[in-house]
Scaffold this motif. Sequence first.
Motif, PDB file in Angstrom:
ATOM      1  N   THR A  17       0.986  -1.501  -0.016  1.00 59.23           N
ATOM      2  CA  THR A  17       0.071   0.336   0.313  1.00 59.23           C
ATOM      3  C   THR A  17       1.062   1.582   0.268  1.00 59.23           C
ATOM      4  OG1 THR A  17      -0.205   0.110   2.299  1.00 59.23           O
ATOM      5  CG2 THR A  17      -1.861  -0.785   1.174  1.00 59.23           C
ATOM      6  N   ALA A  18       0.434   1.972  -0.399  1.00 53.39           N
ATOM      7  CA  ALA A  18       0.741   3.469  -0.750  1.00 53.39           C
ATOM      8  C   ALA A  18       1.358   3.859   0.824  1.00 53.39           C
ATOM      9  CB  ALA A  18      -0.035   4.613  -0.819  1.00 53.39           C
ATOM     10  N   GLY A  19       3.149   4.158   1.036  1.00 52.20           N
ATOM     11  CA  GLY A  19       3.264   4.709   2.261  1.00 52.20           C
ATOM     12  C   GLY A  19       4.477   3.874   2.651  1.00 52.20           C
ATOM     13  N   ASP A  20       4.255   2.612   2.766  1.00 50.81           N
ATOM     14  CA  ASP A  20       4.981   0.786   2.412  1.00 50.81           C
ATOM     15  C   ASP A  20       6.665   0.927   2.518  1.00 50.81           C
ATOM     16  OD1 ASP A  20       3.115  -0.122   3.773  1.00 50.81           O
ATOM     17  OD2 ASP A  20       2.498  -1.676   2.036  1.00 50.81           O
ATOM     18  N   THR A  21       7.030   1.155   3.393  1.00 49.42           N
ATOM     19  CA  THR A  21       8.926   0.951   3.261  1.00 49.42           C
ATOM     20  C   THR A  21       8.780  -1.123   3.427  1.00 49.42           C
ATOM     21  OG1 THR A  21       9.504   2.652   4.320  1.00 49.42           O
ATOM     22  CG2 THR A  21      10.545   0.665   4.166  1.00 49.42           C
ATOM     23  N   VAL A  22       9.226  -1.424   1.554  1.00 47.83           N
ATOM     24  CA  VAL A  22       9.663  -2.627   1.481  1.00 47.83           C
ATOM     25  C   VAL A  22      10.893  -3.038   0.898  1.00 47.83           C
ATOM     26  CG1 VAL A  22       8.804  -1.926  -0.762  1.00 47.83           C
ATOM     27  CG2 VAL A  22       8.081  -4.028   0.125  1.00 47.83           C
ATOM     28  N   LEU A  23      10.857  -4.556   1.295  1.00 44.42           N
ATOM     29  CA  LEU A  23      12.005  -5.126   0.535  1.00 44.42           C
ATOM     30  C   LEU A  23      11.267  -5.946  -0.239  1.00 44.42           C
ATOM     31  CD1 LEU A  23      15.516  -5.252   0.719  1.00 44.42           C
ATOM     32  CD2 LEU A  23      14.163  -7.103   2.630  1.00 44.42           C
ATOM     33  N   VAL A  24      12.216  -5.949  -1.367  1.00 43.00           N
ATOM     34  CA  VAL A  24      11.874  -6.956  -2.110  1.00 43.00           C
ATOM     35  C   VAL A  24      13.120  -7.559  -2.827  1.00 43.00           C
ATOM     36  CG1 VAL A  24      11.023  -7.004  -5.009  1.00 43.00           C
ATOM     37  CG2 VAL A  24      10.583  -5.542  -3.083  1.00 43.00           C
ATOM     38  N   ARG A  25      12.278  -8.701  -3.281  1.00 37.86           N
ATOM     39  CA  ARG A  25      13.137  -9.640  -3.832  1.00 37.86           C
ATOM     40  C   ARG A  25      12.656 -10.462  -4.587  1.00 37.86           C
ATOM     41  NH1 ARG A  25      15.792 -14.110  -1.576  1.00 37.86           N
ATOM     42  NH2 ARG A  25      14.084 -14.868  -0.628  1.00 37.86           N
ATOM     43  N   ALA A  26      13.245 -10.702  -5.722  1.00 43.07           N
ATOM     44  CA  ALA A  26      12.552 -10.732  -7.731  1.00 43.07           C
ATOM     45  C   ALA A  26      13.563 -12.402  -8.086  1.00 43.07           C
ATOM     46  CB  ALA A  26      12.096 -10.429  -8.163  1.00 43.07           C
ATOM     47  N   SER A  27      12.423 -13.392  -8.524  1.00 41.80           N
ATOM     48  CA  SER A  27      13.240 -13.894 -10.142  1.00 41.80           C
ATOM     49  C   SER A  27      12.897 -12.609 -10.520  1.00 41.80           C
ATOM     50  CB  SER A  27      13.108 -15.280  -9.728  1.00 41.80           C
ATOM     51  OG  SER A  27      13.664 -15.782 -10.755  1.00 41.80           O
ATOM     52  N   LEU A  28      13.520 -11.803 -12.037  1.00 45.45           N
ATOM     53  CA  LEU A  28      13.211 -11.330 -12.697  1.00 45.45           C
ATOM     54  C   LEU A  28      12.088 -11.867 -13.786  1.00 45.45           C
ATOM     55  CD1 LEU A  28      15.326  -8.731 -12.795  1.00 45.45           C
ATOM     56  CD2 LEU A  28      13.196  -8.433 -11.527  1.00 45.45           C
ATOM     57  N   ARG A  29      12.398 -12.973 -14.838  1.00 46.28           N
ATOM     58  CA  ARG A  29      12.393 -13.488 -15.450  1.00 46.28           C
ATOM     59  C   ARG A  29      11.392 -14.360 -15.217  1.00 46.28           C
ATOM     60  NH1 ARG A  29      13.568 -19.890 -14.917  1.00 46.28           N
ATOM     61  NH2 ARG A  29      15.195 -19.889 -12.698  1.00 46.28           N
ATOM     62  N   ARG A  30      11.017 -14.912 -13.738  1.00 50.62           N
ATOM     63  CA  ARG A  30       9.763 -15.832 -13.359  1.00 50.62           C
ATOM     64  C   ARG A  30       8.030 -14.566 -13.596  1.00 50.62           C
ATOM     65  NH1 ARG A  30      11.663 -19.069  -8.989  1.00 50.62           N
ATOM     66  NH2 ARG A  30      12.582 -20.867 -11.095  1.00 50.62           N
ATOM     67  N   LEU A  31       8.568 -12.850 -13.856  1.00 45.66           N
ATOM     68  CA  LEU A  31       7.933 -12.535 -14.361  1.00 45.66           C
ATOM     69  C   LEU A  31       6.761 -12.813 -15.352  1.00 45.66           C
ATOM     70  CD1 LEU A  31       9.043  -8.794 -13.066  1.00 45.66           C
ATOM     71  CD2 LEU A  31       7.183  -9.977 -11.987  1.00 45.66           C
ATOM     72  N   GLY A  32       7.647 -13.674 -16.403  1.00 41.49           N
ATOM     73  CA  GLY A  32       7.260 -13.409 -17.894  1.00 41.49           C
ATOM     74  C   GLY A  32       7.500 -12.290 -19.162  1.00 41.49           C
ATOM     75  N   ASP A  33       6.153 -12.776 -19.246  1.00 45.52           N
ATOM     76  CA  ASP A  33       6.612 -11.696 -20.563  1.00 45.52           C
ATOM     77  C   ASP A  33       5.981  -9.942 -20.576  1.00 45.52           C
ATOM     78  OD1 ASP A  33       7.588 -10.875 -23.249  1.00 45.52           O
ATOM     79  OD2 ASP A  33       5.384 -11.601 -24.493  1.00 45.52           O
ATOM     80  N   ARG A  38      12.781  -5.788 -17.504  1.00 49.56           N
ATOM     81  CA  ARG A  38      11.826  -6.569 -16.226  1.00 49.56           C
ATOM     82  C   ARG A  38      11.781  -5.813 -15.023  1.00 49.56           C
ATOM     83  NH1 ARG A  38      13.408 -12.464 -18.423  1.00 49.56           N
ATOM     84  NH2 ARG A  38      10.980 -13.129 -19.882  1.00 49.56           N
ATOM     85  N   ALA A  39      13.320  -5.117 -15.098  1.00 53.23           N
ATOM     86  CA  ALA A  39      13.830  -4.992 -13.786  1.00 53.23           C
ATOM     87  C   ALA A  39      12.839  -3.629 -13.366  1.00 53.23           C
ATOM     88  CB  ALA A  39      15.200  -4.725 -13.072  1.00 53.23           C
ATOM     89  N   THR A  40      12.994  -2.679 -13.952  1.00 50.88           N
ATOM     90  CA  THR A  40      12.483  -0.856 -14.606  1.00 50.88           C
ATOM     91  C   THR A  40      10.980  -1.427 -14.457  1.00 50.88           C
ATOM     92  OG1 THR A  40      14.313  -0.514 -16.208  1.00 50.88           O
ATOM     93  CG2 THR A  40      12.484   1.265 -15.969  1.00 50.88           C
ATOM     94  N   ALA A  41      10.868  -2.040 -15.097  1.00 50.45           N
ATOM     95  CA  ALA A  41       9.130  -2.335 -14.925  1.00 50.45           C
ATOM     96  C   ALA A  41       8.898  -2.643 -13.857  1.00 50.45           C
ATOM     97  CB  ALA A  41       8.698  -3.428 -15.798  1.00 50.45           C
ATOM     98  N   LEU A  42       9.831  -3.767 -13.182  1.00 55.40           N
ATOM     99  CA  LEU A  42       8.952  -3.919 -11.882  1.00 55.40           C
ATOM    100  C   LEU A  42       9.340  -2.569 -10.301  1.00 55.40           C
ATOM    101  CD1 LEU A  42       7.875  -6.016  -9.185  1.00 55.40           C
ATOM    102  CD2 LEU A  42      10.219  -7.066  -9.510  1.00 55.40           C
ATOM    103  N   ILE A  43      10.762  -2.158 -10.636  1.00 55.05           N
ATOM    104  CA  ILE A  43      11.041  -1.038  -9.954  1.00 55.05           C
ATOM    105  C   ILE A  43      10.330   0.577 -10.060  1.00 55.05           C
ATOM    106  CG2 ILE A  43      12.641   0.855  -9.658  1.00 55.05           C
ATOM    107  CD1 ILE A  43      14.938  -1.146 -10.371  1.00 55.05           C
ATOM    108  N   GLY A 145       8.513 -14.302  -7.247  1.00 46.65           N
ATOM    109  CA  GLY A 145       8.878 -15.601  -8.042  1.00 46.65           C
ATOM    110  C   GLY A 145       9.930 -16.411  -8.085  1.00 46.65           C
ATOM    111  N   ASN A 146      10.719 -15.962  -6.422  1.00 48.19           N
ATOM    112  CA  ASN A 146      11.872 -16.628  -5.924  1.00 48.19           C
ATOM    113  C   ASN A 146      11.376 -17.412  -4.088  1.00 48.19           C
ATOM    114  OD1 ASN A 146      11.201 -15.201  -4.167  1.00 48.19           O
ATOM    115  ND2 ASN A 146      13.856 -13.976  -4.762  1.00 48.19           N
TER     116      ASN A 146
END
Length: 278
Positions: A17-33, A38-43, A145-146
């Motif tokens: 939600t808005a205002g959250d401080t979030v630590l993200v870990r990601a396996s970017l290739r699992r996002l798909g097409d 991919r990294a820019t889009a997730l950021i 994805g991880n």
Amino acid sequence: MWTVATLADGLARLGLTAGDTVLVRASLRRLGDVAGHRATALIKATLAVVGSRGTLAALAFNPLTPFPAWRNSPVIGPDTPPGSGGLAAAMVRWPGAVRSQHPTCSWVAIGANAGALTAGHDASSASFHPVGALLEADGVLVNVGNVIDSPGFSTVHWVQSRRGLSTRNLLAGRIGARFPGGVFHSHDFPGCSQGFDKFYGAYVQAGALRAGMVGDAYAILGRARELVAVEDRLVSANPRFPLCDAPDCMHCRGLVTYNKRDWPAFWSRWAWRKLTGR
Ligand SMILES: [Zn+2]
């Protein structure tokens, strides 16, 4: 084809939600097409959800090498990209990103709370020191994805550190990395996290875990304080709880001094393999 908007929708449905401080870990290739990088889009998607009062963080680690093998390890310079995946590599190049000063376990953060999250994380502090600031901020952790192959949450490492477990292994103080200014010896060694999926059932029982899809990727979200409450209860009852079950895991079977019961079997197998080359 996933876009910044549809990825943001997935993150919001997950509970970010808005205002959250979030630590993200990601396996970017699992996002798909994904439309674009991919990294820019997730950021962009994460920043769109947390908004101007929120903060996105990622682990921007450099590889650790046991001594004395570090003599052959590459020197890590100021422009060396982090070795902890595409998300961190993209974030350290992001305008306004703040990276903490820890030589091998730094965090990179973008947003309102980036300074507070990375403050005081340097060569003298514990590897997962910023989890303390994440708790202060009532922050959340998201794995995209991880969930299976790089399981669990980084809060477990913080709990292990607070309980003195991260220094109770044979590599603590004997592992590090080379920098232009010299060698960094890490006084703690967080070690293997492949057993951190053992907490999943307890998170669910405590109502601390949310799951959903971000792009094509299965994703989970937990609030740091709720995760730590579960983890601390289980680790205090049994320090060996987070260890993985792999018979050949050197960290879990042969290095941690609170699991010496596995040392004879592990090290005899290790010596046999060295002797026979098998
Ligand atoms: Zn292990």
